[in-house]
Design a protein around this motif. Structure first.
Motif, PDB file in Angstrom:
ATOM      1  N   GLY A  11       0.822  -1.208   0.000  1.00  0.00           N
ATOM      2  CA  GLY A  11       0.000   0.000   0.000  1.00  0.00           C
ATOM      3  C   GLY A  11       0.855   1.256   0.000  1.00  0.00           C
ATOM      4  O   GLY A  11       2.057   1.211   0.273  1.00  0.00           O
ATOM      5  N   ARG A  80      -5.473  -4.335  -1.885  1.00  0.00           N
ATOM      6  CA  ARG A  80      -4.956  -5.285  -0.901  1.00  0.00           C
ATOM      7  C   ARG A  80      -5.237  -6.733  -1.322  1.00  0.00           C
ATOM      8  O   ARG A  80      -4.356  -7.601  -1.247  1.00  0.00           O
ATOM      9  CB  ARG A  80      -5.568  -5.003   0.470  1.00  0.00           C
ATOM     10  CG  ARG A  80      -5.075  -5.924   1.584  1.00  0.00           C
ATOM     11  CD  ARG A  80      -5.839  -5.660   2.879  1.00  0.00           C
ATOM     12  NE  ARG A  80      -5.454  -6.570   3.946  1.00  0.00           N
ATOM     13  CZ  ARG A  80      -5.848  -7.835   4.038  1.00  0.00           C
ATOM     14  NH1 ARG A  80      -6.635  -8.355   3.109  1.00  0.00           N
ATOM     15  NH2 ARG A  80      -5.442  -8.594   5.044  1.00  0.00           N
ATOM     16  N   ASP A 102      -1.748  -8.022   7.969  1.00  0.00           N
ATOM     17  CA  ASP A 102      -1.401  -6.702   7.438  1.00  0.00           C
ATOM     18  C   ASP A 102      -0.015  -6.255   7.899  1.00  0.00           C
ATOM     19  O   ASP A 102       0.279  -6.283   9.102  1.00  0.00           O
ATOM     20  CB  ASP A 102      -2.405  -5.647   7.945  1.00  0.00           C
ATOM     21  CG  ASP A 102      -3.775  -5.794   7.331  1.00  0.00           C
ATOM     22  OD1 ASP A 102      -3.870  -6.191   6.158  1.00  0.00           O
ATOM     23  OD2 ASP A 102      -4.765  -5.507   8.048  1.00  0.00           O
TER      24      ASP A 102
END
Ligand code: CTP
Ligand code: MG
Length: 221
Positions: A11, A80, A102
């Motif tokens: 990200g 994602r 994550d």
């Protein structure tokens, strides 16, 4: 079964702002992603770690964990779910399970992974925390339409644990159908799976906004 940790770290951290992607911001002297990876690599059940990073990532190779032979780096995708799907392509073992976590959750502890592994059934499982506040559904005008029953509401956290092959197929199908997927469980739910909710610690936060950095600093202290 072989346990792979899969870490989406591709990200850009738009909500955090700033030039450096948030997974590389320092926390107690080392990047957020370094905390996340060292927790996963040091867990006795984790055999391999696959990290999806951005196509132009110049920071990953400087992490102390990057040299670990059990770590594989792949290039992530636009969302994602794309990054997780691409990382799962690097899973070699037939009978593997994937523990997806994550990059932006550096406060993970071994006890979280242990609890998830212990309580996971055949349908997979996710860490989650019960909603604490009273929940309101907004009407179109910014006023309350009604109060939502809180007892059955949970925040979905990571890690989320599923058979790697089934998860990969579920993410491929969701992608082909244009479904928007924000966690692994939702891809599996579309396939009719009923993953278990396992109580996670509420301080396993995702660093999303600048304020979260200070919280993560406290939780990791
Ligand atoms: N992620 C990823 N690939 C993407 C988008 C996100 O691997 N295309 C990763 C992020 O690096 C992060 C995790 O998924 O570790 C959770 O996503 P999020 O908190 O939304 O991170 P960002 O997308 O970077 O932040 P923002 O949405 O504010 O831009
Ligand atoms: Mg995002």
């Amino acid at each position: 079964a072989t346990l792979y940790a899969v870490v989406p770290a591709a990200g850009v951290g738009k909500r955090m702002g700033g030039a450096l992607p948030k997974q590389y911001l320092p926390l107690h002297g080392r990047p957020i992603l370094s905390h996340t990876l060292s927790c996963l690599l040091s867990h006795p059940r984790v055999a391999q770690v696959i990290v999806a990073v951005g196509p132009d990532d110049e920071y990953f190779s400087d992490l102390p964990e990057a040299a670990d032979p059990r770590l594989t780096r792949v290039t992530g995708g636009a969302e994602r779910a794309d990054s997780v799907r691409l990382a799962l392509q690097a899973v070699a073992a037939e009978d593997a399970w994937a523990l997806v976590h994550d990059a932006a959750r550096p406060c993970l502890r071994h006890e979280d992974i242990d609890r998830l592994l212990a309580q996971c059934g055949e349908q997979g499982a996710i860490l989650a925390s019960p909603v604490r506040d009273t929940m309101k559904r907004a009407g179109g005008d910014g006023c309350i339409d009604h109060t939502v029953e809180r007892a059955q509401l949970w925040h979905a956290l990571t890690p989320q644990l599923f058979p790697a092959g089934a998860l990969h197929r579920a993410l491929c199908e969701a992608e082909q159908q244009g479904a928007s997927i924000t966690d692994e469980a939702s891809a599996m739910e579309r396939q009719g799976w009923q993953p278990r909710l396992v109580s996670g610690r509420p301080d396993n936060i995702k660093v999303t906004h600048p304020d979260d950095l200070r919280l993560a600093q406290l939780f990791l202290a």
